[in-house]
Design an enzyme around this catalytic site. Structure first.
Site, PDB file in Angstrom:
ATOM      1  N   GLU A 161      53.967  31.622  48.640  1.00  0.00           N
ATOM      2  CA  GLU A 161      55.322  31.102  48.880  1.00  0.00           C
ATOM      3  C   GLU A 161      56.311  32.238  48.652  1.00  0.00           C
ATOM      4  OE1 GLU A 161      55.863  27.742  46.297  1.00  0.00           O
ATOM      5  OE2 GLU A 161      54.183  26.655  47.224  1.00  0.00           O
ATOM      6  N   THR A 212      48.301  33.870  57.542  1.00  0.00           N
ATOM      7  CA  THR A 212      47.459  34.363  58.632  1.00  0.00           C
ATOM      8  C   THR A 212      47.038  33.201  59.530  1.00  0.00           C
ATOM      9  OG1 THR A 212      46.654  36.125  57.201  1.00  0.00           O
ATOM     10  CG2 THR A 212      45.285  35.592  59.108  1.00  0.00           C
ATOM     11  N   GLU A 258      36.386  35.845  49.952  1.00  0.00           N
ATOM     12  CA  GLU A 258      37.509  36.403  50.718  1.00  0.00           C
ATOM     13  C   GLU A 258      37.651  37.900  50.422  1.00  0.00           C
ATOM     14  OE1 GLU A 258      41.247  34.392  50.142  1.00  0.00           O
ATOM     15  OE2 GLU A 258      42.382  35.955  51.166  1.00  0.00           O
TER      16      GLU A 258
HETATM   17  C1  FAD Z   1      49.643  40.403  56.615  1.00  0.00           C
HETATM   18  C2  FAD Z   1      49.522  39.439  55.466  1.00  0.00           C
HETATM   19  C3  FAD Z   1      48.701  38.333  55.582  1.00  0.00           C
HETATM   20  C4  FAD Z   1      48.618  37.411  54.546  1.00  0.00           C
HETATM   21  N1  FAD Z   1      47.874  36.273  54.700  1.00  0.00           N
HETATM   22  C5  FAD Z   1      47.956  35.292  53.781  1.00  0.00           C
HETATM   23  C6  FAD Z   1      47.354  34.024  54.002  1.00  0.00           C
HETATM   24  O1  FAD Z   1      46.687  33.782  55.022  1.00  0.00           O
HETATM   25  N2  FAD Z   1      47.531  33.046  53.071  1.00  0.00           N
HETATM   26  C7  FAD Z   1      48.248  33.248  51.938  1.00  0.00           C
HETATM   27  O2  FAD Z   1      48.364  32.334  51.154  1.00  0.00           O
HETATM   28  N3  FAD Z   1      48.817  34.458  51.675  1.00  0.00           N
HETATM   29  C8  FAD Z   1      48.705  35.458  52.580  1.00  0.00           C
HETATM   30  N4  FAD Z   1      49.300  36.677  52.349  1.00  0.00           N
HETATM   31  C9  FAD Z   1      50.051  36.869  51.115  1.00  0.00           C
HETATM   32  C10 FAD Z   1      49.404  37.849  50.133  1.00  0.00           C
HETATM   33  O3  FAD Z   1      48.243  37.300  49.586  1.00  0.00           O
HETATM   34  C11 FAD Z   1      50.456  38.205  49.098  1.00  0.00           C
HETATM   35  O4  FAD Z   1      51.425  39.010  49.767  1.00  0.00           O
HETATM   36  C12 FAD Z   1      49.886  38.946  47.900  1.00  0.00           C
HETATM   37  O5  FAD Z   1      49.065  38.098  47.132  1.00  0.00           O
HETATM   38  C13 FAD Z   1      50.988  39.529  46.987  1.00  0.00           C
HETATM   39  O6  FAD Z   1      51.957  38.581  46.703  1.00  0.00           O
HETATM   40  P1  FAD Z   1      53.509  38.949  46.913  1.00  0.00           P
HETATM   41  O7  FAD Z   1      53.652  39.471  48.289  1.00  0.00           O
HETATM   42  O8  FAD Z   1      54.333  37.764  46.544  1.00  0.00           O
HETATM   43  O9  FAD Z   1      53.787  40.140  45.930  1.00  0.00           O
HETATM   44  P2  FAD Z   1      54.207  40.015  44.381  1.00  0.00           P
HETATM   45  O10 FAD Z   1      53.320  39.053  43.700  1.00  0.00           O
HETATM   46  O11 FAD Z   1      55.681  39.812  44.309  1.00  0.00           O
HETATM   47  O12 FAD Z   1      53.869  41.475  43.861  1.00  0.00           O
HETATM   48  C14 FAD Z   1      54.740  42.600  44.028  1.00  0.00           C
HETATM   49  C15 FAD Z   1      54.127  43.788  43.296  1.00  0.00           C
HETATM   50  O13 FAD Z   1      54.038  43.485  41.904  1.00  0.00           O
HETATM   51  C16 FAD Z   1      52.705  43.663  41.462  1.00  0.00           C
HETATM   52  N5  FAD Z   1      52.376  42.675  40.440  1.00  0.00           N
HETATM   53  C17 FAD Z   1      52.546  41.325  40.492  1.00  0.00           C
HETATM   54  N6  FAD Z   1      52.078  40.757  39.374  1.00  0.00           N
HETATM   55  C18 FAD Z   1      51.596  41.753  38.599  1.00  0.00           C
HETATM   56  C19 FAD Z   1      50.976  41.812  37.321  1.00  0.00           C
HETATM   57  N7  FAD Z   1      50.714  40.709  36.607  1.00  0.00           N
HETATM   58  N8  FAD Z   1      50.618  43.013  36.823  1.00  0.00           N
HETATM   59  C20 FAD Z   1      50.848  44.148  37.537  1.00  0.00           C
HETATM   60  N9  FAD Z   1      51.429  44.173  38.753  1.00  0.00           N
HETATM   61  C21 FAD Z   1      51.789  42.986  39.272  1.00  0.00           C
HETATM   62  C22 FAD Z   1      51.850  43.466  42.693  1.00  0.00           C
HETATM   63  O14 FAD Z   1      50.577  44.067  42.554  1.00  0.00           O
HETATM   64  C23 FAD Z   1      52.711  44.130  43.758  1.00  0.00           C
HETATM   65  O15 FAD Z   1      52.494  45.496  43.750  1.00  0.00           O
HETATM   66  C24 FAD Z   1      49.352  37.637  53.362  1.00  0.00           C
HETATM   67  C25 FAD Z   1      50.150  38.778  53.242  1.00  0.00           C
HETATM   68  C26 FAD Z   1      50.263  39.667  54.272  1.00  0.00           C
HETATM   69  C27 FAD Z   1      51.161  40.844  54.112  1.00  0.00           C
END
Ligand code: FAD
Length: 381
Positions: A128, A159, A244
């Site tokens: 989200e 995706t 996955e």
């Molecule tokens: C092309 C693409 C396809 C995707 N497909 C899907 C899908 O099919 N279904 C779905 O549900 N999601 C999907 N995603 C989402 C993806 O799984 C998330 O983008 C990912 O899990 C990271 O979450 P976020 O983008 O909110 O980043 P954030 O959680 O905001 O993280 C930002 C940064 O902070 C770091 N960070 C966060 N928490 C911590 C911690 N505790 N300790 C250290 N560092 C931390 C992260 O590593 C990252 O570098 C997709 C994303 C992309 C870009």
């Protein structure tokens, strides 16, 4: 070192997939990148060839074979061909355990034949705008009203988001119960209040429909809940995430191998200072290092595939495979791009597209940092 993962049947299947990619996908992929989506017909054609749902029992139209080596063959062939728009691995590797293992008889009859034939395209909606790495922060709710759940919320980065007919939505059925308040609800195409937002404009994977999804008072029959009880969603997710992540690692190694192969060929022919690039010691050392690391990665990942088949792949094993191979993929592609000089920055060279397509690998499916958190926690300090 000889790769001994596959049997004769897998190698034959690889030929079929490779031929399918060359005929039905590669010639059209450029157009699909402009369109931002792949046509549903290609899913059906792949389904006719038996490329989906190996683990789907025969009585529901599948092959009834639980062997991740077939999944790996498909991932490797798609990756080699550069067809980054096909969301097949999301369907086959990520979604299959949900629709095959968590469904009851009635759900199996409704969904599995279409899943295996490619007529039903699937997606999973965890992320989200306010909850990515921190899955427990999901705010989408599913409130029980009689025989229905009323789903409200918003998802992003999904995706297959535009093409999907079935979306497994991670929702809170009890917002105060933490992880134990999470339930997986299947929302279907056409349900009132289920709307798709933007097909997102990404850095790479241009033909992949990665989208926003909106749920506004969507009345979903309770019969669409996955699993016998409410509140098991978080556990179900944790159970399936290693597969996955392994799929992503398989793609990472295949991408590194493909780019290495292309780069070695490039260095054989490209001339500088009257010699080919391969004659410089720096070129040979860089390629030697990358080839060594890629081959070592390959053997760890192959071992993980066998462990998954034996149901012994742990969350920690998969986290190690995911972060290390995807970081390696980015390193290999970046160094190979450098060896191409200015041509590496031109889209007509596959290394440029691989660089753009591959960047997300360390992010989705759990970021590198989250993988290290998982591994670090296992030390039980
Ligand atoms: C092309 C693409 C396809 C995707 N497909 C899907 C899908 O099919 N279904 C779905 O549900 N999601 C999907 N995603 C989402 C993806 O799984 C998330 O983008 C990912 O899990 C990271 O979450 P976020 O983008 O909110 O980043 P954030 O959680 O905001 O993280 C930002 C940064 O902070 C770091 N960070 C966060 N928490 C911590 C911690 N505790 N300790 C250290 N560092 C931390 C992260 O590593 C990252 O570098 C997709 C994303 C992309 C870009």
């Amino acid at each position: 070192m000889q790769r001994d993962l596959f049997d004769e049947e897998h190698l034959l299947f690889r030929e079929t997939v490779r031929e399918f990619m060359a005929r039905e996908v590669v010639p059209h992929h450029g157009q699909w990148e402009k369109d931002g989506i792949v046509p549903r017909e290609v899913w059906k054609k792949a389904g006719e060839l038996g490329m989906f749902g190996f683990g789907v029992p025969e009585e529901y139209g599948g092959a009834g074979i639980t062997d991740f080596r077939y999944n790996a063959v498909i991932v490797e062939e798609i990756t080699r061909s550069g067809a980054s728009g096909l969301g097949f691995s999301l369907h086959n590797d990520v979604m299959a355990p949900y629709v095959v293992e968590l469904t009851d008889e009635e759900q199996k009859q409704r969904w599995l034949p279409g899943f295996a034939s490619g007529e039903i395209i699937t997606a999973i909606a965890m992320t989200e705008p306010g909850a990515g790495s921190d899955l427990q922060g999901v705010r989408t709710t599913a409130v029980r009203e009689g025989d229905h759940y009323v789903v409200n919320g918003q998802k992003t980065f999904i995706t297959n988001g535009i093409n999907a007919d079935l979306v497994v939505v991670v929702a809170k059925t009890d917002p105060d119960a933490g992880a134990r308040g999470t339930t997986l609800i299947v929302v279907e195409r056409g349900m009132e209040g289920f709307n798709r937002g933007r097909n997102l404009d990404k850095v790479g994977m241009k033909a992949q429909d990665t989208a926003e999804l909106f749920f506004e008072n969507v009345r979903v029959p309770a019969a669409n809940r996955l699993g016998p009880n409410e509140g098991e969603g978080f556990y179900q997710l944790m159970n399936n995430l290693p597969q996955e992540r392994l799929s992503i690692a398989v793609a990472a190694v295949a991408a590194a191998e493909a780019v290495l192969e292309q780069t070695i060929e490039y260095c054989r022919t490209r001339q500088a200072f009257g010699r080919n690039l391969g004659s410089f010691q720096n070129t040979r050392f860089v390629l030697a290092e990358l080839a060594t690391e890629t081959e070592i990665a390959r053997h760890y990942v192959d071992k993980c595939i066998l462990a998954l088949n034996a149901r012994q792949l742990t969350v920690v094993d998969a986290a190690k495979a995911k972060w290390w191979t995807t970081e390696l993929q980015n390193k290999v592609i970046d160094r190979c791009l450098q060896l191409h000089g200015g041509y590496g920055y031109m889209m007509e060279y596959p290394v440029a597209k691989a660089w753009l397509d591959g960047r997300v690998q360390t992010i989705y499916g759990g970021t590198t940092e989250i993988m290290k958190e998982i591994i670090g926690r296992s030390f039980d300090f």
